[in-house]
Motif scaffolding. Structure first.
Motif, mmCIF file in Angstrom:
data_model
loop_
_atom_site.group_PDB
_atom_site.id
_atom_site.type_symbol
_atom_site.label_atom_id
_atom_site.label_comp_id
_atom_site.label_asym_id
_atom_site.label_seq_id
_atom_site.Cartn_x
_atom_site.Cartn_y
_atom_site.Cartn_z
ATOM 1 N N UNK A 1 47.598 24.410 38.786
ATOM 2 C CA UNK A 1 45.966 24.708 38.842
ATOM 3 C C UNK A 1 45.402 24.562 40.324
ATOM 4 N N UNK A 2 46.199 23.924 41.187
ATOM 5 C CA UNK A 2 45.593 23.704 42.526
ATOM 6 C C UNK A 2 45.275 25.211 43.110
ATOM 7 N N UNK A 3 45.987 26.230 42.724
ATOM 8 C CA UNK A 3 45.972 27.422 43.443
ATOM 9 C C UNK A 3 44.628 28.290 42.974
ATOM 10 N N UNK B 1 41.000 29.328 42.629
ATOM 11 C CA UNK B 1 39.728 29.198 43.315
ATOM 12 C C UNK B 1 38.791 30.062 43.267
ATOM 13 N N UNK B 2 39.174 31.266 42.320
ATOM 14 C CA UNK B 2 38.199 32.450 42.478
ATOM 15 C C UNK B 2 38.095 32.694 40.896
ATOM 16 N N UNK B 3 37.088 33.579 40.587
ATOM 17 C CA UNK B 3 36.628 33.877 39.225
ATOM 18 C C UNK B 3 37.926 34.940 38.616
ATOM 19 N N UNK B 4 38.301 35.695 39.558
ATOM 20 C CA UNK B 4 39.617 36.633 39.041
ATOM 21 C C UNK B 4 40.877 35.791 38.611
ATOM 22 N N UNK B 5 40.731 34.546 38.940
ATOM 23 C CA UNK B 5 41.944 33.860 38.625
ATOM 24 C C UNK B 5 41.757 32.970 37.552
ATOM 25 N N UNK B 6 40.796 33.267 36.678
ATOM 26 C CA UNK B 6 40.294 32.502 35.348
ATOM 27 C C UNK B 6 41.668 32.535 34.394
ATOM 28 N N UNK B 7 42.364 33.839 34.372
ATOM 29 C CA UNK B 7 43.157 34.029 33.293
ATOM 30 C C UNK B 7 44.351 33.002 33.518
ATOM 31 N N UNK B 8 44.514 32.707 34.896
ATOM 32 C CA UNK B 8 45.444 31.649 35.070
ATOM 33 C C UNK B 8 45.147 30.295 34.596
ATOM 34 N N UNK C 1 46.634 26.125 30.851
ATOM 35 C CA UNK C 1 46.143 25.342 29.872
ATOM 36 C C UNK C 1 47.125 25.673 28.517
ATOM 37 N N UNK C 2 47.328 26.659 28.301
ATOM 38 C CA UNK C 2 48.096 27.062 26.888
ATOM 39 C C UNK C 2 49.378 26.490 27.096
#
Length: 442
Positions: A116-118, A120-127, A132-133
């Motif tokens: 999760x440390x990587x 830092x951008x809205x485009x990475x919300x899916x990550x 979390x899953x």
């Protein structure tokens, strides 16, 4: 002399019987049972760190999406990711070493949370949603193994105390982890919370590696792979359904989750309002209150609800009491003082959790206990996820306000507890009467 010897032996036997009948205290359990003590310490440390990252996840999602639906979706994904693996994880807990399952779940969770440390951008919300899953799926593997292990490392008169202590510890971790985590996130950012969580997972895994957990050896069945995987899963459901005194109790946690999941989601949104826009602090305050309540509830139950004949009645009644607390929250002015009502409401739901867990442990055999608890959590997490999904969609796409949503879900929770008691209590009374008649026969 011989008579005196017999009397001494009889007195010692009577003392041993009394000790077995008497429920041990919390400190006595931790002092005299080193295996459970190390299991408990690993669990406490892991859970503390987990709540740090839970608050951080909510804040990170809201910061990147600025959407209440985004938080709701995180709730839903977390619940369903823990629900669906339960179909298989109970079989794993019955077939493989429960100790190794717990160790590997912690180690892999540490790696996942560091990923999760990587972000830092809205485009990475899916990550965020994907990791979390994965974390909740690993938690789903851990839970049946841990729950099924407790009867293996405790005596009969330690079981209630052990479960009450575990529940209280989960609550204390929620209380401290959420409150401290909220302020850590506010002061140092979400990255620090994720690092602390990873360290706690590693320490927990190390603690589990030091214990020995007795377990009935798995006996492979003829028929190859399917008979020993899918066949075991099907057999687990068949066993549970064939035992009404078990299948009734397995619905108790799910009963709370039907409306409790949505209420906890809306509690997060209240946190944003009472903390004057500081979401991390608001979540920390109300989740700390939730943790305090779920910690005090099991301790109260340990000393007050000793008559097991009352437990089935209490299971439904406690759900209604939790609903009443949220009814009150729905009608009063929102300020940090509502935390007091949150404490009372979640104390009742925690007692429901502990009493139902002990009943399931007492009414099951080690051979299929892992599958029983995976089913228990499957029902609870599925209804929790559906409840959260319903609440988030209701607030996003209807004219119902947050306050009205809390009132609606709270009233329905009160009603659901009453309905459960009306339907289940007569059957429980017949079961207990039959058990008493069996016990009275020579």
């Amino acid at each position: 002399m011989i008579g005196d010897g017999h009397r001494d032996i009889n007195m010692e036997l009577q003392q041993d019987v009394v000790k077995l009948q008497r429920e041990v205290g919390f400190l006595e359990l931790l002092k005299n049972n080193p295996t459970f003590r190390r299991l408990w310490m690993g669990l406490a440390i892991s859970m503390m760190g987990e709540w740090f990252s839970t608050v951080a996840l909510f804040v990170l999602i809201y910061t990147l999406t600025e959407s209440e639906l985004g938080i709701g979706l995180l709730f839903v994904i977390r619940m369903f990711s823990m629900a669906f693996p339960q179909i298989f994880t109970g079989m794993l807990a019955d077939r493989f070493s429960r100790k190794r399952i717990m160790i590997w779940s912690n180690l892999l969770s540490a790696v996942a949370v560091l990923c999760l440390l990587i972000v830092d951008d809205e485009s990475e919300v899916w990550l965020i949603y994907a990791i979390s899953a994965l974390l909740m799926a690993l938690h789903a593997v851990f839970i049946p193994a841990e729950s099924a292990s407790i009867p293996n490392v405790t005596k009969e008169n330690e079981l209630l105390t052990a479960n009450a202590l575990n529940s209280a510890t989960w609550s204390a971790a929620l209380c401290l982890g959420a409150s401290i985590g909220g302020f850590v996130v506010s002061a140092y950012g979400v990255e620090m919370a994720f690092i602390i969580n990873a360290i706690c997972f590693l320490i927990g895994g190390l603690m589990y590696s030091t214990i020995t957990i007795p377990q009935e050896p798995f006996q492979p069945k003829p028929g190859g792979f399917w008979a020993n995987t899918g066949g075991n899963i099907v057999e687990g459901f068949q066993i549970i359904l064939s035992k009404p005194h078990v299948s009734r109790i397995v619905t108790a946690k799910a009963l709370w989750a039907v409306f409790g999941g949505g209420l906890v989601y809306m509690l997060v949104l209240i946190g944003d309002e009472i903390a004057m826009g500081d979401l991390a602090a608001g979540i920390g305050i109300l989740f700390a209150a939730r943790g305090l309540g779920t910690g005090l509830g099991p301790i109260f139950a340990r000393y007050v609800f000793k008559n097991r004949n009352l437990w089935p009645f209490l299971l439904g009644s406690l759900v209604s009491i939790c609903g009443i607390a949220y009814v009150v929250i729905g009608f009063i002015e929102w300020s940090p003082w509502i935390a007091v009502i949150v404490v009372l409401g979640h104390a009742s739901s925690a007692i429901n959790w502990v009493l139902s867990t002990v009943l399931l442990q007492e009414r099951s055999d080690d051979e299929w206990r892992g599958r029983l608890f995976s089913t228990d959590f499957l029902l609870m997490t599925t209804f929790n996820g559906l409840s959260t999904l319903a609440a988030s969609l209701m607030l996003e796409y209807t004219e119902i306000t947050l306050r009205e949503g809390i009132q609606l879900f709270a009233f329905l929770q009160v009603l659901s507890g009453i309905v459960w008691v009306v339907l289940m209590l007569p059957k429980e009374r017949r079961f207990m009467k039959n058990q008493e008649s069996i016990g009275s026969n020579p």
